[in-house]
Motif scaffolding. Structure first.
Motif, PDB file in Angstrom:
ATOM      1  N   LYS A 164      42.399   7.164  48.716  1.00  0.00           N
ATOM      2  CA  LYS A 164      42.248   7.041  47.271  1.00  0.00           C
ATOM      3  C   LYS A 164      43.549   6.658  46.571  1.00  0.00           C
ATOM      4  CE  LYS A 164      38.296  10.089  46.487  1.00  0.00           C
ATOM      5  NZ  LYS A 164      37.576   9.121  45.619  1.00  0.00           N
ATOM      6  N   GLY A 165      44.641   6.557  47.320  1.00  0.00           N
ATOM      7  CA  GLY A 165      45.919   6.178  46.721  1.00  0.00           C
ATOM      8  C   GLY A 165      46.633   7.302  46.006  1.00  0.00           C
ATOM      9  N   TYR A 166      46.344   8.543  46.399  1.00  0.00           N
ATOM     10  CA  TYR A 166      46.958   9.703  45.755  1.00  0.00           C
ATOM     11  C   TYR A 166      47.865  10.487  46.699  1.00  0.00           C
ATOM     12  CZ  TYR A 166      43.821   9.460  41.680  1.00  0.00           C
ATOM     13  OH  TYR A 166      43.169   9.089  40.537  1.00  0.00           O
ATOM     14  N   TYR A 167      48.299   9.899  47.789  1.00  0.00           N
ATOM     15  CA  TYR A 167      49.053  10.670  48.780  1.00  0.00           C
ATOM     16  C   TYR A 167      50.380  11.142  48.180  1.00  0.00           C
ATOM     17  CZ  TYR A 167      50.161  12.269  53.457  1.00  0.00           C
ATOM     18  OH  TYR A 167      50.426  13.051  54.549  1.00  0.00           O
ATOM     19  N   PRO A 168      50.651  12.444  48.194  1.00  0.00           N
ATOM     20  CA  PRO A 168      51.876  12.972  47.562  1.00  0.00           C
ATOM     21  C   PRO A 168      53.113  12.733  48.416  1.00  0.00           C
ATOM     22  CG  PRO A 168      50.657  14.747  48.577  1.00  0.00           C
ATOM     23  CD  PRO A 168      49.811  13.509  48.734  1.00  0.00           C
ATOM     24  N   GLU A 169      54.228  12.541  47.760  1.00  0.00           N
ATOM     25  CA  GLU A 169      55.506  12.408  48.446  1.00  0.00           C
ATOM     26  C   GLU A 169      56.625  12.804  47.488  1.00  0.00           C
ATOM     27  OE1 GLU A 169      55.789   8.363  49.614  1.00  0.00           O
ATOM     28  OE2 GLU A 169      55.607   7.563  47.596  1.00  0.00           O
ATOM     29  N   GLY A 170      57.831  12.920  48.019  1.00  0.00           N
ATOM     30  CA  GLY A 170      58.957  13.306  47.173  1.00  0.00           C
ATOM     31  C   GLY A 170      59.075  14.810  47.050  1.00  0.00           C
ATOM     32  N   ARG A 171      59.381  15.269  45.848  1.00  0.00           N
ATOM     33  CA  ARG A 171      59.592  16.699  45.581  1.00  0.00           C
ATOM     34  C   ARG A 171      58.235  17.369  45.368  1.00  0.00           C
ATOM     35  NH1 ARG A 171      62.783  15.719  40.279  1.00  0.00           N
ATOM     36  NH2 ARG A 171      60.993  14.277  40.168  1.00  0.00           N
ATOM     37  N   LEU A 172      57.856  18.249  46.284  1.00  0.00           N
ATOM     38  CA  LEU A 172      56.516  18.837  46.277  1.00  0.00           C
ATOM     39  C   LEU A 172      56.561  20.329  45.954  1.00  0.00           C
ATOM     40  CD1 LEU A 172      55.117  17.229  49.568  1.00  0.00           C
ATOM     41  CD2 LEU A 172      55.278  16.225  47.277  1.00  0.00           C
ATOM     42  N   LEU A 173      55.627  20.764  45.128  1.00  0.00           N
ATOM     43  CA  LEU A 173      55.470  22.181  44.806  1.00  0.00           C
ATOM     44  C   LEU A 173      54.060  22.613  45.161  1.00  0.00           C
ATOM     45  CD1 LEU A 173      56.500  24.828  43.409  1.00  0.00           C
ATOM     46  CD2 LEU A 173      55.511  23.923  41.288  1.00  0.00           C
ATOM     47  N   GLU A 174      53.945  23.683  45.954  1.00  0.00           N
ATOM     48  CA  GLU A 174      52.641  24.275  46.236  1.00  0.00           C
ATOM     49  C   GLU A 174      52.565  25.617  45.532  1.00  0.00           C
ATOM     50  OE1 GLU A 174      49.723  25.930  49.792  1.00  0.00           O
ATOM     51  OE2 GLU A 174      51.790  25.384  50.265  1.00  0.00           O
ATOM     52  N   VAL A 175      51.587  25.781  44.641  1.00  0.00           N
ATOM     53  CA  VAL A 175      51.415  27.041  43.924  1.00  0.00           C
ATOM     54  C   VAL A 175      50.383  27.900  44.636  1.00  0.00           C
ATOM     55  CG1 VAL A 175      52.020  25.969  41.722  1.00  0.00           C
ATOM     56  CG2 VAL A 175      49.619  26.142  42.371  1.00  0.00           C
ATOM     57  N   CYS A 176      50.539  29.224  44.495  1.00  0.00           N
ATOM     58  CA  CYS A 176      49.584  30.175  45.073  1.00  0.00           C
ATOM     59  C   CYS A 176      49.373  29.913  46.560  1.00  0.00           C
ATOM     60  CB  CYS A 176      48.255  30.110  44.330  1.00  0.00           C
ATOM     61  SG  CYS A 176      48.386  30.310  42.541  1.00  0.00           S
ATOM     62  N   CYS A 177      50.466  29.872  47.308  1.00  0.00           N
ATOM     63  CA  CYS A 177      50.411  29.493  48.717  1.00  0.00           C
ATOM     64  C   CYS A 177      49.876  30.595  49.621  1.00  0.00           C
ATOM     65  CB  CYS A 177      51.788  29.061  49.206  1.00  0.00           C
ATOM     66  SG  CYS A 177      52.998  30.417  49.348  1.00  0.00           S
ATOM     67  N   GLY A 178      49.764  31.831  49.119  1.00  0.00           N
ATOM     68  CA  GLY A 178      49.281  32.917  49.952  1.00  0.00           C
ATOM     69  C   GLY A 178      50.187  33.142  51.151  1.00  0.00           C
ATOM     70  N   ASN A 179      49.569  33.289  52.326  1.00  0.00           N
ATOM     71  CA  ASN A 179      50.363  33.518  53.534  1.00  0.00           C
ATOM     72  C   ASN A 179      50.787  32.229  54.229  1.00  0.00           C
ATOM     73  OD1 ASN A 179      48.040  32.630  54.793  1.00  0.00           O
ATOM     74  ND2 ASN A 179      47.447  34.635  55.580  1.00  0.00           N
ATOM     75  N   GLY A 180      50.458  31.093  53.610  1.00  0.00           N
ATOM     76  CA  GLY A 180      50.915  29.818  54.154  1.00  0.00           C
ATOM     77  C   GLY A 180      49.912  29.079  55.014  1.00  0.00           C
ATOM     78  N   MET A 181      48.636  29.477  54.958  1.00  0.00           N
ATOM     79  CA  MET A 181      47.633  28.800  55.764  1.00  0.00           C
ATOM     80  C   MET A 181      47.554  27.313  55.421  1.00  0.00           C
ATOM     81  SD  MET A 181      44.614  30.154  57.670  1.00  0.00           S
ATOM     82  CE  MET A 181      44.180  31.540  56.675  1.00  0.00           C
ATOM     83  N   SER A 182      47.506  26.998  54.136  1.00  0.00           N
ATOM     84  CA  SER A 182      47.470  25.588  53.735  1.00  0.00           C
ATOM     85  C   SER A 182      48.844  24.949  53.875  1.00  0.00           C
ATOM     86  CB  SER A 182      46.980  25.468  52.288  1.00  0.00           C
ATOM     87  OG  SER A 182      47.756  26.271  51.416  1.00  0.00           O
ATOM     88  N   THR A 183      49.899  25.733  53.649  1.00  0.00           N
ATOM     89  CA  THR A 183      51.261  25.219  53.789  1.00  0.00           C
ATOM     90  C   THR A 183      51.507  24.732  55.207  1.00  0.00           C
ATOM     91  OG1 THR A 183      51.846  27.040  52.305  1.00  0.00           O
ATOM     92  CG2 THR A 183      53.648  25.708  53.157  1.00  0.00           C
ATOM     93  N   LEU A 184      50.937  25.422  56.177  1.00  0.00           N
ATOM     94  CA  LEU A 184      51.072  25.035  57.575  1.00  0.00           C
ATOM     95  C   LEU A 184      50.552  23.626  57.799  1.00  0.00           C
ATOM     96  CD1 LEU A 184      51.828  25.790  60.463  1.00  0.00           C
ATOM     97  CD2 LEU A 184      49.582  26.871  60.692  1.00  0.00           C
ATOM     98  N   ALA A 185      49.445  23.299  57.149  1.00  0.00           N
ATOM     99  CA  ALA A 185      48.896  21.938  57.262  1.00  0.00           C
ATOM    100  C   ALA A 185      49.862  20.917  56.679  1.00  0.00           C
ATOM    101  CB  ALA A 185      47.542  21.856  56.556  1.00  0.00           C
ATOM    102  N   LEU A 186      50.499  21.265  55.561  1.00  0.00           N
ATOM    103  CA  LEU A 186      51.457  20.348  54.934  1.00  0.00           C
ATOM    104  C   LEU A 186      52.650  20.107  55.850  1.00  0.00           C
ATOM    105  CD1 LEU A 186      51.481  21.656  51.237  1.00  0.00           C
ATOM    106  CD2 LEU A 186      49.885  20.099  52.349  1.00  0.00           C
ATOM    107  N   TYR A 187      53.149  21.172  56.471  1.00  0.00           N
ATOM    108  CA  TYR A 187      54.259  21.026  57.412  1.00  0.00           C
ATOM    109  C   TYR A 187      53.883  20.072  58.541  1.00  0.00           C
ATOM    110  CZ  TYR A 187      56.387  25.275  55.350  1.00  0.00           C
ATOM    111  OH  TYR A 187      56.948  26.198  54.511  1.00  0.00           O
ATOM    112  N   ARG A 188      52.689  20.242  59.071  1.00  0.00           N
ATOM    113  CA  ARG A 188      52.254  19.420  60.198  1.00  0.00           C
ATOM    114  C   ARG A 188      52.068  17.954  59.807  1.00  0.00           C
ATOM    115  NH1 ARG A 188      47.807  23.358  63.233  1.00  0.00           N
ATOM    116  NH2 ARG A 188      49.297  25.008  63.824  1.00  0.00           N
ATOM    117  N   LEU A 189      51.850  17.734  58.511  1.00  0.00           N
ATOM    118  CA  LEU A 189      51.738  16.366  58.011  1.00  0.00           C
ATOM    119  C   LEU A 189      53.102  15.756  57.700  1.00  0.00           C
ATOM    120  CD1 LEU A 189      48.682  16.930  55.650  1.00  0.00           C
ATOM    121  CD2 LEU A 189      48.711  15.375  57.617  1.00  0.00           C
ATOM    122  N   GLY A 190      54.156  16.517  57.930  1.00  0.00           N
ATOM    123  CA  GLY A 190      55.501  16.020  57.681  1.00  0.00           C
ATOM    124  C   GLY A 190      55.970  16.226  56.253  1.00  0.00           C
TER     125      GLY A 190
END
Length: 323
Positions: A164-190
């Motif tokens: 869709k042309g919305y891929y995020p890059e640059g300075r990223l902020l994740e709110v309400c990350c909890g224990n990092g379950m979704s953050t782990l996916a972001l790390y794996r995506l580089g």
């Protein structure tokens, strides 16, 4: 610890402020530094300065062991994370102290490097329970807490964003990350987001399982992001499985949406997921009114649990309001 590594010291380091968020107001820091300035200082004082160019990021004072404290340690004062006015006051105090007390070390670091080191300090203090005296929570096993299916679901969302042309890059902020379950996916995506979460226990859980990066996670209230970050600080702001968002508590979540937009740069990607259509409609209405141009996306699957609906869009260059 990064602080010891960067400073080239072996002794323990203790920050005066009790948390990342109190670094914004510097109440203890300014009080203590004023006390140091107003009393005669021994010629043998050991002092380290950390700077970025001509700007002082931090001062460290050596504290030798005595009958009350059996080990040597350094007290660390920093104004790098403070508001503009507090930062100015900190630097003025630092300059006055440095005039009469030349540092034994003058170390230059970038602001980003210094901030990561400060973040790591508070993360390590949290995991060691130094910030939570009397904590009785025992670590759980990785498999009992984290789900690979959940990580996969977030990864698939980013494949959709790319199309869709919305891929995020640059300075990223994740709110309400909890224990990092979704953050782990972001790390794996580089990706390398700064992740924030108000619940210390869930952050601690993610740190204990080495899922969350101690240098890039902060215990912080997402309803007050703009108190700690300047407008335009991030090129993307995202949050996964927010909620539950109901009519009776929607002000909390719509407030978080407005805060997210306030710290996003023009053109920044805004991405949020929830479990139901009514929830995403509430969030989308707020984001559109706050100046984000985007869309609701149906992401439902047979499991019907995580990230079923999402909103994705970009912050426009000029804010507008809708009736």
């Amino acid at each position: 610890m990064l602080l010891q590594e960067f400073l080239g010291i072996d002794e323990e380091i203790y920050l005066v402020e009790e948390s990342y968020t109190t670094q914004r107001t510097l109440e203890r820091t300014l009080q203590y530094l004023n006390g140091v300035r107003n009393f005669p200082v021994a010629e043998s004082i050991r002092l380290i300065r950390v700077r970025e160019g001509e700007h002082t990021l931090g001062l460290l004072f050596f504290n030798p062991a005595d009958e009350n404290v059996p080990v040597d340690f350094w007290s660390l004062f920093t104004g790098a994370l403070a508001s503009a006015s507090m930062k100015t006051r900190f630097e003025a105090l630092a300059d006055s102290l440095l005039t009469s007390n030349p540092p034994e070390k003058d170390i230059e670091l970038s602001f980003e490097t210094w901030r990561n080191a400060i973040n790591e300090y508070y993360s390590l203090m949290l995991v060691s329970r130094d910030l939570c005296p009397g904590c009785s929570v025992r670590p759980e096993s990785y498999k009992s807490v984290f789900s690979e299916n959940r990580v996969k679901k977030v990864t698939e969302i980013f494949e959709l964003l790319r199309k869709k042309g919305y891929y995020p890059e640059g300075r990223l902020l994740e709110v309400c990350c909890g224990n990092g379950m979704s953050t782990l996916a972001l790390y794996r995506l580089g990706l390398d987001p700064l992740a924030i979460e108000i619940n210390k226990c869930t952050v601690c859980q993610g740190l204990e399982q080495q899922v969350l990066n101690p240098q890039r996670v902060v215990v912080m209230d997402a309803t007050a992001i703009s108190r700690y970050f300047e407008p335009g600080s991030f090129d993307a702001v995202m949050g996964f499985m927010l909620g539950l968002v109901y009519e009776f508590n929607k002000e909390i979540w719509t407030g978080i949406m407005r805060e997210a937009v306030s710290v996003a740069a023009a053109g920044a990607v805004l991405l949020f997921t929830v479990s139901s259509k009514p929830e995403i409609e509430i969030l989308a209405d707020t984001l559109l009114k706050a100046g984000v141009e985007g869309e609701i996306v149906d992401n439902t699957d047979s499991e019907g649990t995580y990230d079923q609906w999402l909103f994705v869009g970009r912050k426009q260059k000029s804010k507008f309001s809708r009736p």
